[in-house]
Motif scaffolding. Structure first.
Motif, PDB file in Angstrom:
ATOM      1  N   TYR A 328       0.854  -1.051   0.097  1.00 30.77           N
ATOM      2  CA  TYR A 328      -0.007   0.073   0.066  1.00 30.77           C
ATOM      3  C   TYR A 328       0.873   1.168  -0.182  1.00 30.77           C
ATOM      4  O   TYR A 328       0.587   2.197  -0.992  1.00 30.77           O
ATOM      5  N   CYS A 329       1.928   1.430   0.874  1.00 28.71           N
ATOM      6  CA  CYS A 329       2.623   2.600   0.960  1.00 28.71           C
ATOM      7  C   CYS A 329       3.295   2.613  -0.138  1.00 28.71           C
ATOM      8  O   CYS A 329       3.472   3.855  -0.641  1.00 28.71           O
ATOM      9  N   MET A 330       4.066   1.781  -0.790  1.00 30.20           N
ATOM     10  CA  MET A 330       4.946   1.810  -2.011  1.00 30.20           C
ATOM     11  C   MET A 330       3.754   2.223  -3.114  1.00 30.20           C
ATOM     12  O   MET A 330       4.219   3.080  -4.028  1.00 30.20           O
ATOM     13  N   SER A 331       2.561   1.926  -3.339  1.00 28.45           N
ATOM     14  CA  SER A 331       1.810   2.457  -4.055  1.00 28.45           C
ATOM     15  C   SER A 331       1.368   3.857  -4.065  1.00 28.45           C
ATOM     16  O   SER A 331       1.209   4.486  -4.899  1.00 28.45           O
ATOM     17  N   CYS A 332       1.617   4.234  -3.029  1.00 26.65           N
ATOM     18  CA  CYS A 332       1.329   5.437  -2.743  1.00 26.65           C
ATOM     19  C   CYS A 332       2.373   6.507  -3.203  1.00 26.65           C
ATOM     20  O   CYS A 332       2.277   7.725  -3.269  1.00 26.65           O
ATOM     21  N   THR A 333       3.830   6.083  -3.545  1.00 31.92           N
ATOM     22  CA  THR A 333       4.645   7.022  -3.733  1.00 31.92           C
ATOM     23  C   THR A 333       4.672   7.474  -5.344  1.00 31.92           C
ATOM     24  O   THR A 333       5.112   8.544  -5.673  1.00 31.92           O
ATOM     25  N   PHE A 334       3.399   7.266  -5.995  1.00 35.19           N
ATOM     26  CA  PHE A 334       3.379   8.106  -7.024  1.00 35.19           C
ATOM     27  C   PHE A 334       2.914   9.538  -6.841  1.00 35.19           C
ATOM     28  O   PHE A 334       3.363  10.298  -7.730  1.00 35.19           O
ATOM     29  N   ILE A 335       2.299   9.740  -5.524  1.00 33.42           N
ATOM     30  CA  ILE A 335       2.162  10.971  -5.178  1.00 33.42           C
ATOM     31  C   ILE A 335       3.405  11.814  -5.172  1.00 33.42           C
ATOM     32  O   ILE A 335       3.466  13.231  -4.855  1.00 33.42           O
ATOM     33  N   SER A 336       4.742  11.054  -4.614  1.00 31.56           N
ATOM     34  CA  SER A 336       5.892  11.868  -4.419  1.00 31.56           C
ATOM     35  C   SER A 336       6.389  12.805  -5.670  1.00 31.56           C
ATOM     36  O   SER A 336       6.955  13.565  -5.419  1.00 31.56           O
ATOM     37  N   LEU A 337       5.915  12.289  -6.716  1.00 32.57           N
ATOM     38  CA  LEU A 337       6.031  12.957  -8.209  1.00 32.57           C
ATOM     39  C   LEU A 337       5.528  14.317  -8.224  1.00 32.57           C
ATOM     40  O   LEU A 337       5.933  15.209  -8.874  1.00 32.57           O
ATOM     41  N   ALA A 338       4.502  14.540  -7.242  1.00 31.46           N
ATOM     42  CA  ALA A 338       3.825  15.742  -7.334  1.00 31.46           C
ATOM     43  C   ALA A 338       4.760  17.043  -6.687  1.00 31.46           C
ATOM     44  O   ALA A 338       4.658  18.183  -7.208  1.00 31.46           O
ATOM     45  N   GLN A 339       5.320  16.634  -5.942  1.00 32.84           N
ATOM     46  CA  GLN A 339       6.345  17.847  -5.212  1.00 32.84           C
ATOM     47  C   GLN A 339       7.245  18.658  -6.187  1.00 32.84           C
ATOM     48  O   GLN A 339       7.149  19.735  -6.248  1.00 32.84           O
ATOM     49  N   PRO A 340       8.267  17.770  -6.636  1.00 28.52           N
ATOM     50  CA  PRO A 340       8.884  18.711  -7.811  1.00 28.52           C
ATOM     51  C   PRO A 340       8.132  19.346  -8.894  1.00 28.52           C
ATOM     52  O   PRO A 340       8.776  20.048  -9.302  1.00 28.52           O
ATOM     53  N   ALA A 341       7.163  18.808  -9.106  1.00 33.44           N
ATOM     54  CA  ALA A 341       6.429  19.227 -10.323  1.00 33.44           C
ATOM     55  C   ALA A 341       5.802  20.309  -9.876  1.00 33.44           C
ATOM     56  O   ALA A 341       5.538  21.236 -10.766  1.00 33.44           O
ATOM     57  N   VAL A 342       5.234  20.566  -8.699  1.00 33.56           N
ATOM     58  CA  VAL A 342       4.923  21.799  -8.212  1.00 33.56           C
ATOM     59  C   VAL A 342       5.768  22.950  -8.146  1.00 33.56           C
ATOM     60  O   VAL A 342       5.730  23.963  -8.638  1.00 33.56           O
ATOM     61  N   ALA A 343       7.057  22.421  -7.686  1.00 26.23           N
ATOM     62  CA  ALA A 343       8.227  23.343  -7.703  1.00 26.23           C
ATOM     63  C   ALA A 343       8.635  24.071  -9.178  1.00 26.23           C
ATOM     64  O   ALA A 343       8.883  25.121  -9.418  1.00 26.23           O
ATOM     65  N   MET A 344       8.458  23.079  -9.900  1.00 23.18           N
ATOM     66  CA  MET A 344       8.937  23.280 -11.396  1.00 23.18           C
ATOM     67  C   MET A 344       7.862  24.185 -11.935  1.00 23.18           C
ATOM     68  O   MET A 344       8.003  24.899 -13.096  1.00 23.18           O
ATOM     69  N   ALA A 345       6.655  24.402 -11.594  1.00 17.50           N
ATOM     70  CA  ALA A 345       5.594  25.027 -12.211  1.00 17.50           C
ATOM     71  C   ALA A 345       5.632  26.568 -11.808  1.00 17.50           C
ATOM     72  O   ALA A 345       4.839  27.365 -12.359  1.00 17.50           O
ATOM     73  N   PHE A 346       6.820  26.885 -10.964  1.00 17.34           N
ATOM     74  CA  PHE A 346       6.767  28.181 -10.655  1.00 17.34           C
ATOM     75  C   PHE A 346       8.301  28.633 -10.964  1.00 17.34           C
ATOM     76  O   PHE A 346       9.242  27.912 -11.095  1.00 17.34           O
ATOM     77  N   PRO A 347       8.617  29.869 -11.060  1.00 14.05           N
ATOM     78  CA  PRO A 347      10.148  30.343 -11.194  1.00 14.05           C
ATOM     79  C   PRO A 347      10.906  30.295 -10.099  1.00 14.05           C
ATOM     80  O   PRO A 347      10.277  30.147  -8.992  1.00 14.05           O
ATOM     81  N   ALA A 348      12.008  30.143 -10.295  1.00 11.94           N
ATOM     82  CA  ALA A 348      12.943  29.944  -9.109  1.00 11.94           C
ATOM     83  C   ALA A 348      12.970  31.018  -7.667  1.00 11.94           C
ATOM     84  O   ALA A 348      13.113  30.517  -6.786  1.00 11.94           O
ATOM     85  N   ASN A 349      12.524  32.204  -8.070  1.00  9.28           N
ATOM     86  CA  ASN A 349      12.404  33.006  -6.956  1.00  9.28           C
ATOM     87  C   ASN A 349      11.465  32.902  -6.213  1.00  9.28           C
ATOM     88  O   ASN A 349      10.882  33.338  -5.246  1.00  9.28           O
ATOM     89  N   LEU A 350      10.309  31.950  -6.522  1.00  4.53           N
ATOM     90  CA  LEU A 350       9.011  31.287  -5.812  1.00  4.53           C
ATOM     91  C   LEU A 350       9.357  30.050  -5.456  1.00  4.53           C
ATOM     92  O   LEU A 350       8.156  29.592  -4.832  1.00  4.53           O
ATOM     93  N   ALA A 351      10.235  29.401  -5.689  1.00  3.35           N
ATOM     94  CA  ALA A 351      10.410  27.991  -5.466  1.00  3.35           C
ATOM     95  C   ALA A 351      10.308  27.506  -4.072  1.00  3.35           C
ATOM     96  O   ALA A 351       9.560  26.632  -3.532  1.00  3.35           O
ATOM     97  N   GLY A 352      10.997  28.338  -3.179  1.00  2.16           N
ATOM     98  CA  GLY A 352      10.696  28.138  -1.648  1.00  2.16           C
ATOM     99  C   GLY A 352       9.245  28.255  -1.069  1.00  2.16           C
ATOM    100  O   GLY A 352       8.778  27.446  -0.248  1.00  2.16           O
ATOM    101  N   ARG A 353       8.587  29.395  -1.547  1.00  2.63           N
ATOM    102  CA  ARG A 353       7.290  29.454  -1.162  1.00  2.63           C
ATOM    103  C   ARG A 353       6.248  28.252  -1.834  1.00  2.63           C
ATOM    104  O   ARG A 353       5.364  27.872  -1.067  1.00  2.63           O
ATOM    105  N   ALA A 354       6.501  28.011  -3.011  1.00  5.80           N
ATOM    106  CA  ALA A 354       5.860  26.842  -3.709  1.00  5.80           C
ATOM    107  C   ALA A 354       5.928  25.450  -2.918  1.00  5.80           C
ATOM    108  O   ALA A 354       5.082  24.968  -2.508  1.00  5.80           O
ATOM    109  N   LEU A 355       7.154  25.173  -2.674  1.00  2.68           N
ATOM    110  CA  LEU A 355       7.485  23.946  -1.895  1.00  2.68           C
ATOM    111  C   LEU A 355       6.854  24.224  -0.495  1.00  2.68           C
ATOM    112  O   LEU A 355       6.463  23.079  -0.024  1.00  2.68           O
ATOM    113  N   ALA A 356       7.057  25.134   0.168  1.00  2.00           N
ATOM    114  CA  ALA A 356       6.695  25.179   1.673  1.00  2.00           C
ATOM    115  C   ALA A 356       5.427  25.249   1.729  1.00  2.00           C
ATOM    116  O   ALA A 356       4.772  24.684   2.718  1.00  2.00           O
TER     117      ALA A 356
END
Length: 423
Positions: A328-356
């Motif tokens: 179950y937990c291993m199958s949930c790791t698909f959601i881990s791809l969302a975190q860097p995807a969210v960061a890359m959706a924003f410019p670098a000067n907003l990366a900290g705020r987007a990730l936080a």
């Protein structure tokens, strides 16, 4: 899309040393995060904790963690990872010492909250740095391997802790953790580069409101489409891994505490392997057109099916409970791809705020799920339910929340619109 032409790319050897320094701190933060699952039988006995007390104690870490995320994002963008994480880790040292000296549930909870505050920069700080220091093609891999390092910490929190407990006791373990966190501070001071503020230009199509504030993040349609899954699915995965898997194995499946620690050990080995695999295969999948969104959409339903089977099986699953929870937990790791995807959706000067912001949702979800499941279990027990059905009902309610979060993601069309190629 965000202009990454000003990204500072490090030589390979330097990048490895920087990664190792930050990864060691994240290893420790994950160990501290998950150790309550292994210690739960001991703490329950020594402090006479109820299910909701146990959930609140484990969730207290995440409450402190979540409370810092919004100011943390702004501080990371302004002051950089090195300076910010060193101040936070000092608080983590104090939290570990306070936990080791606690003599009541209230003091344990306060120390746990303090510790959560102290380690709350251990993932966001390096990911903010990687957004600028590493090439775009390397950021998914760096994210996955940071999470793999966290899984090493989860593994260390299981059998190694179980073996050390009779030898030194749980209080000495926290004194040792305080010393290791100070060692991590030394490594980061030695290896992490200084931060230089760099102006970054944003493409208005990718980010219509590129003002350097949280409003630009929270109004972004892609961030909103991911938000419920961050809270319930990502947060819930961590809540299961760091707390409720162990009580389920003991109280529902009939494991001994040592058997549960062994099961949790192998679960975390599975998680470690999953994150390593994502770091290896995702760059290849991305080159073939498999975006993070597509993989999340296709892969996450498997986790719902597995959790439903675990709930339905109840105590009849027996010795297979550990394997079922690991899958179950291993199958949930698909959601881990969302975190860097969210960061890359924003410019670098907003990366900290987007990730936080995204991390705030995750760890608010962890706190809510950990404490909420304990409240539901105790509530149904108060109404006369047996322990196993009470656990099953609490997990069923959680499962429905995760399915609803996924359905919202699929129903929103923003994630199908043109997005940065790195995502």
């Amino acid at each position: 899309m965000a202009d990454v032409s000003l990204t500072v790319q490090m030589p390979r050897r330097t990048a490895i040393l920087v990664f190792v320094a930050f990864a060691f701190a994240y290893f420790l933060s994950s160990l501290i995060r998950a150790i309550t699952a292994t210690l739960s039988p001991t703490l329950t006995h020594e402090f006479a904790l109820s299910a909701q007390d146990l959930g609140l104690l484990a969730g207290g870490y995440f409450l402190g963690f979540a409370a810092t995320q919004l100011p943390l994002g702004a501080w990371l963008d302004r002051h950089g990872p090195k300076k910010v994480i060193l101040y936070f880790l000092l608080v983590a040292v104090l939290g570990c010492v306070a936990f080791a000296m606690a003599d009541s549930f209230q003091n344990l909870l306060l120390a746990r909250i303090l510790t959560g505050v102290g380690v709350s920069a251990c993932l966001m700080a390096p990911l903010t740095g990687y957004r600028r220091w590493f090439a775009a093609s390397s950021q998914m891999r760096a994210n996955s391997w940071m999470l793999m390092t966290g899984s090493f910490g989860m593994v260390a929190s299981t059998l190694p802790v179980q073996w050390l407990m009779p030898l030194v006791g749980w209080r000495a373990l926290f004194w040792g953790l305080a010393a290791l966190v100070m060692l991590a501070m030394v490594l980061i001071t030695w290896q992490a580069p200084r931060w230089q503020n760099v102006a970054v230009v944003a493409d208005t199509d990718a980010l219509p409101t590129a003002r350097p504030g949280y409003g630009a993040v929270w109004r972004h349609p892609y961030f909103r489409s991911m938000a419920p899954m961050a809270f319930f699915i990502y947060g819930g995965m961590i809540a299961m891994q760091t707390l409720w898997v162990t009580p389920w194995m003991i109280r529902v499946a009939g494991f001994s505490p040592l058997q549960a620690a062994v099961g949790l050990f192998w679960l975390n080995i599975g998680m470690l392997s999953s994150f390593w695999a994502w770091g290896m295969i995702y760059p290849r999948l991305a080159r073939r057109g498999y975006s993070a969104d597509r993989l999340i959409s296709v892969g996450l339903p498997l986790s719902f099916v597995l959790l439903a089977l675990i709930i339905a099986a109840g105590s009849s699953v027996g010795v297979w409970a550990a394997l079922a929870w690991a899958l179950y937990c291993m199958s949930c790791t698909f959601i881990s791809l969302a975190q860097p995807a969210v960061a890359m959706a924003f410019p670098a000067n907003l990366a900290g705020r987007a990730l936080a912001s995204y991390n705030l949702l995750i760890f608010a979800g962890v706190f809510a799920v950990q404490w909420g499941i304990g409240l539901v279990i105790d509530g149904f027990r108060t109404w006369g339910w047996a322990e196993v059905p009470a656990f099953q009902m609490a997990m069923t309610i959680y499962l429905l929340c995760t399915v609803a979060a996924y359905a919202y993601f699929v129903a929103t069309k923003s994630h199908n619109s043109p997005t940065p190629s790195s995502r």
